[in-house]
Design an enzyme around this catalytic site. Structure first.
Site, PDB file in Angstrom:
ATOM      1  N   SER A 229      55.139  13.948  29.716  1.00 48.19           N
ATOM      2  CA  SER A 229      55.388  14.934  28.669  1.00 48.19           C
ATOM      3  C   SER A 229      55.393  16.324  29.267  1.00 48.19           C
ATOM      4  O   SER A 229      54.810  16.565  30.333  1.00 48.19           O
ATOM      5  CB  SER A 229      54.294  14.854  27.600  1.00 48.19           C
ATOM      6  OG  SER A 229      53.068  15.391  28.097  1.00 48.19           O
ATOM      7  N   ASP A 230      56.040  17.252  28.578  1.00 48.73           N
ATOM      8  CA  ASP A 230      55.813  18.660  28.890  1.00 48.73           C
ATOM      9  C   ASP A 230      54.394  18.986  28.448  1.00 48.73           C
ATOM     10  O   ASP A 230      53.773  18.243  27.683  1.00 48.73           O
ATOM     11  CB  ASP A 230      56.833  19.546  28.185  1.00 48.73           C
ATOM     12  CG  ASP A 230      57.040  20.881  28.897  1.00 48.73           C
ATOM     13  OD1 ASP A 230      56.142  21.290  29.655  1.00 48.73           O
ATOM     14  OD2 ASP A 230      58.091  21.515  28.681  1.00 48.73           O
ATOM     15  N   TRP A 231      53.864  20.101  28.907  1.00 47.07           N
ATOM     16  CA  TRP A 231      52.454  20.429  28.687  1.00 47.07           C
ATOM     17  C   TRP A 231      52.156  20.612  27.202  1.00 47.07           C
ATOM     18  O   TRP A 231      52.765  21.454  26.548  1.00 47.07           O
ATOM     19  CB  TRP A 231      52.091  21.651  29.501  1.00 47.07           C
ATOM     20  CG  TRP A 231      51.553  21.328  30.870  1.00 47.07           C
ATOM     21  CD1 TRP A 231      50.430  21.850  31.447  1.00 47.07           C
ATOM     22  CD2 TRP A 231      52.093  20.408  31.842  1.00 47.07           C
ATOM     23  NE1 TRP A 231      50.235  21.295  32.709  1.00 47.07           N
ATOM     24  CE2 TRP A 231      51.232  20.412  32.967  1.00 47.07           C
ATOM     25  CE3 TRP A 231      53.186  19.552  31.869  1.00 47.07           C
ATOM     26  CZ2 TRP A 231      51.442  19.623  34.097  1.00 47.07           C
ATOM     27  CZ3 TRP A 231      53.414  18.762  32.984  1.00 47.07           C
ATOM     28  CH2 TRP A 231      52.544  18.794  34.082  1.00 47.07           C
ATOM     29  N   PHE A 232      51.282  19.764  26.676  1.00 45.53           N
ATOM     30  CA  PHE A 232      50.915  19.700  25.258  1.00 45.53           C
ATOM     31  C   PHE A 232      52.094  19.223  24.401  1.00 45.53           C
ATOM     32  O   PHE A 232      52.099  19.424  23.189  1.00 45.53           O
ATOM     33  CB  PHE A 232      50.411  21.060  24.742  1.00 45.53           C
ATOM     34  CG  PHE A 232      49.297  21.654  25.554  1.00 45.53           C
ATOM     35  CD1 PHE A 232      48.026  21.119  25.540  1.00 45.53           C
ATOM     36  CD2 PHE A 232      49.528  22.768  26.353  1.00 45.53           C
ATOM     37  CE1 PHE A 232      47.007  21.667  26.303  1.00 45.53           C
ATOM     38  CE2 PHE A 232      48.517  23.321  27.115  1.00 45.53           C
ATOM     39  CZ  PHE A 232      47.236  22.773  27.092  1.00 45.53           C
ATOM     40  N   GLY A 233      53.066  18.576  25.023  1.00 44.50           N
ATOM     41  CA  GLY A 233      54.265  18.154  24.302  1.00 44.50           C
ATOM     42  C   GLY A 233      54.179  16.768  23.704  1.00 44.50           C
ATOM     43  O   GLY A 233      55.109  16.346  23.014  1.00 44.50           O
TER      44      GLY A 233
END
Length: 818
Positions: A229-233
């Protein structure tokens, strides 16, 4: 370094892991690492931000120094896969020296329109150009044992509410346009990792999108790498796991960990999916050679002369000469006025997660001084182009409080050198979501004048000058478009001071709930307010010289992740500066540094325009090489420059829902008609077409020879001659235009190119290879690629608008599987 393919060892190791250990590999341990499994001697996986360098674990603008390479759009302007492969290999060395084995890059989204704040980070508006460059970058990186992470998968072509908006795109458009670069980088270069985007695709978050991850990426393309995932995605526990998302970042886990364990134990998530995800993490560790690496990860600085030379070369090859009426190159003795806000400010990179602490930042002024000496140069700033006031530097004291009300004794007091903060937690022991700070110090006016103080922050903020409240976003805080859309818009206050006057500063900050990204930040700056008097000073300096170089453009505050540009106009009063100088100077050269197209109302008034983008830390040296004729500009536009914003495909009479979106949805109603496809069809003529770029020499394209079978497989060759005296480069571009089609198709599409560097009078052969897929469209009903039988025109030239030859070929009907 030898690369590592998956072996039975990884298969054995994954089955030696407990279920809890397998799940632990599916989330980060901290911001940059996936934790080691010491029981089995399995090393940690460490990643670092890219793609125009390897930052390491430092903040966005601090930490260990790193080499800053040209940004994505500059790489796109080189049209040179061989050079890009070298860039990838050099960044791999930087990545290893930051203790990491996975680089978060390249960014290979498509430049759908001119305003995306992250266009600077992407290669091109065209999927084929993007795909070839992406494959080269991945090849160079992974040959050194460092994993590339293709991002952002998929349809992240705008930063406005990117964490929640849905990009609504029909499947044919996805398959023929936005997915193509990812497909090419996987099939041609075997990319080892992919990062999902924040946004939803047709209503489903990318990290939860089973069709995207399991069907397209893994089943259709055969991808056997890791999906993160993208960061916190990642927002779900069950859906992301079922979709096939292997790794939640960053850590510690927000939606996985014990939550995921409970779902597996209850049977809601199959255990075999956990095993598959853990195996993908182990396979990546094996490929990077870190499966047994239990060493402590350290970061070092190692600036290499060969890396500096490569960055400088890439800067030269990315420079696009847009206009030249006898003004460039500058040769012989002359007095040169260097004016504008970017003259002495080195604009070497864009903003957001692509930032790093560069070894050096060479401005155009620095490069010209190095080449010519300062005695031949004069300078005037003329105007500013900042989006924010420059961050205040000095000696400040910051006190941290373990609450959001500045109550009680400080938890910690520290000395800082700049009035800014960025991070998840200010100091260990303070709740990252419930704290406050008070920063105090002084600022001394460098000269008489009016100065503007300003700040923006993710939480509540207020600024006191000489103990008087001058600017506040405390009770009045509203979410704006700063700090990745977590911060308020800038709040400012002007004061008039005398040179040497000292001003007491106090800035107070307090957290408030985040929206989508879990960090807190604030920036406080000050800058002198410039006006028409400063433009007049620049005009006087320019008029007294033989030639004026006007250095204008944007900055990393404008071209940045987390927001889209408001328009295509040069920020501030830069257009006024260019016009005023052009009216008085003997010759006017405009040096542009932007992350994408801008309107040029002064184009007819100036003698030359050179677009140099953000070309990395050696910027000024590469710019001087081109301006002074040591090298010919080698770039071609990777993105169309429209005359005005209304001419762009996402603005030409399109509704609000097309851009920037409406009710949480962005509808790609233009479908395939973006960039040059839009302008080559019924759209308006561009200011400068896709693929355009002048040289200090001239070229001729000889008669092409198309050797294709009835399927379209084969090649096109043609002689290219440098008809001038200087050495230079030319890019031969091949576009395919179907004469008839059973479905709507763009007027023409780029399908191949070849870049040749030739000495004066030299001839060489350009060769462009084609395949049946180059003539195909995607048929959604049958889930196949189809080629209509009939005639196709091969349009061969030096830009989308400068076609030298057309060749008609007849191709047989075919069905190609994905």
């Amino acid at each position: 370094m030898k690369t590592h393919n998956s072996t039975p060892r990884a298969e054995r190791l994954v089955d030696e892991l407990t279920l809890e250990e397998q799940i632990s590999l599916m989330s980060g341990e901290d911001f940059w690492n996936v934790g080691a499994i010491e029981r089995l001697g399995i090393g940690a996986l460490r990643v670092t931000d890219g793609p125009n360098g390897a930052r390491g674990g430092g903040s966005l603008n601090g930490g260990t120094h790193s080499a800053a390479f040209p940004v994505g759009i500059a790489i796109g302007a080189t049209w040179n896969p061989e050079l890009v492969e070298k860039v990838g290999a050099a960044i791999a060395l930087e990545t290893r020296e930051k203790g990491a084995s996975v680089l978060l890059g390249p960014t290979i989204n498509i430049q759908r329109g001119p305003l995306n704040g992250r266009n600077f980070e992407c290669y091109s508006e065209d999927p084929i150009l993007t795909g070839y460059l992406a494959a080269a970058y991945v090849t160079g990186l992974q040959a050194q044992g460092v994993a590339a992470t293709l991002k952002h998968f998929i349809a992240n072509e705008s930063e406005i509410r990117r964490t929640v908006n849905s990009s609504d795109v029909d499947e044919r458009t996805l398959r023929e346009l936005y997915l193509v670069p990812f497909e090419m980088a996987i099939k041609q270069a075997n990319a080892w990792a992919v990062m999902t985007s924040y946004n939803r695709i047709n209503g489903t978050y990318a990290a939860d999108n089973k069709w995207l991850i399991s069907e397209v990426l893994r089943n259709d393309w055969g991808f056997d790498g890791l999906v993160m995932s993208d960061w916190f995605g990642l927002r779900s526990t069950k859906e992301g796991a079922i979709a096939g998302l292997d790794l939640e970042m960053p850590g510690p886990a927000l939606v996985r960990g014990n939550k995921l364990l409970e779902l597996v134990q209850s049977g809601d998530v199959p255990a075999e999916m956990i095993r598959a995800a853990a195996l993908n993490v182990l396979r990546l560790l094996e490929r990077t050679g870190d499966l047994d690496n239990m060493d402590e990860r350290t970061e070092i600085e190692n600036e290499r002369d060969e890396t500096r030379s490569l960055i400088r070369e890439a800067g030269v090859q990315s420079a696009v000469l847009l206009k030249n009426v006898g003004a460039l190159p500058l040769e012989g003795e002359m007095k040169i006025a260097v004016v504008g806000p970017n003259a002495k400010s080195a604009r070497v990179m864009g903003g957001g997660s692509a930032q790093l602490n560069a070894y050096r930042r060479v401005s155009p002024w620095d490069g010209l001084v190095d080449a010519l000496g300062e005695e031949t140069l004069t300078f005037a700033q003329g105007c500013r182009n900042d989006r924010f006031e420059p961050i205040i530097e000095g000696t400040f004291t910051r006190a941290w409080f373990a609450n959001d009300a500045l109550d009680g004794e400080p938890f910690k007091t520290e000395e800082i050198a700049a009035l800014e903060h960025f991070g998840s937690a200010p100091v260990e022991g303070v709740d990252p979501h419930n704290h406050s700070s008070r920063t105090t110090g002084t600022w001394t006016a460098p000269r008489d004048g009016t100065f503007r103080f300003g700040f923006h922050c993710t939480g509540k903020g207020r600024l006191f000058l000489n103990d008087k409240l001058m600017a506040e976003a405390w009770d009045s805080w509203e979410r704006g478009r700063t700090l990745f859309e977590e911060g308020c818009d800038p709040v400012t206050a002007d004061i008039t001071v005398k040179e040497g006057e000292t001003v007491d500063i106090r800035f107070e900050f307090a957290t408030k709930p985040n929206f989508d990204l879990f960090f807190h930040a604030h920036q406080v700056g000050v800058g002198r307010v410039l006006g028409m008097d400063d433009i007049e000073e620049a005009v006087e300096v320019a008029a007294a010289a033989d030639v004026a170089i006007v250095c204008v453009g944007r900055t990393a505050e404008w071209d940045t992740e987390g927001w889209d540009l408001p328009d295509m106009t040069l920020p501030g009063i830069q257009n006024d500066l260019v016009s005023a100088v052009a009216a008085k100077a003997h010759k006017t050269i405009v040096l542009l540094q932007t992350g994408g197209p801008v309107e040029m109302p002064w184009l007819d008034q100036v003698d030359a325009v050179l677009e140099c983008w953000y070309p990395g830390q050696e910027a000024g040296y590469a710019i001087a090489d081109v301006i002074l004729g040591k090298r010919s500009p080698g770039g071609k536009l990777p993105q169309t420059f429209p005359v005005k914003l209304d001419d762009a495909p996402t603005f030409s009479g399109t509704p609000q829902r097309t851009y920037p979106g409406e009710d949480g949805r962005v509808e790609y109603t233009e479908k395939l008609e973006i960039g040059y496809r839009h302008h080559s069809g019924d759209g308006p003529a561009p200011l400068f077409p896709f693929g355009f770029g002048l040289s200090y020499t001239t070229f001729s394209l000889g008669t092409p020879d198309a050797e294709l079978d009835e399927t379209g497989a084969g090649s096109v060759t043609l002689p290219v001659t440098n008809t001038g005296e200087r050495k230079g480069s030319e890019v031969v571009q091949l576009y395919i235009a179907p004469q008839t089609a059973s479905v709507d198709r763009p007027a023409m599409e780029l399908k191949g190119f070849a870049k040749l560097a030739l000495a004066g009078g030299m001839t060489d052969m350009a060769k462009i290879t084609l395949s049946p897929r180059d003539f195909a469209y995607f048929d959604v009903d049958s889930q196949t690629w189809k080629v209509d039988a009939g005639d196709y025109t091969l349009r061969i030239g030096t830009s989308a608008a400068d076609i030298a030859h057309e060749v008609t070929v007849t191709i047989a009907a075919q069905t190609l599987h994905v």
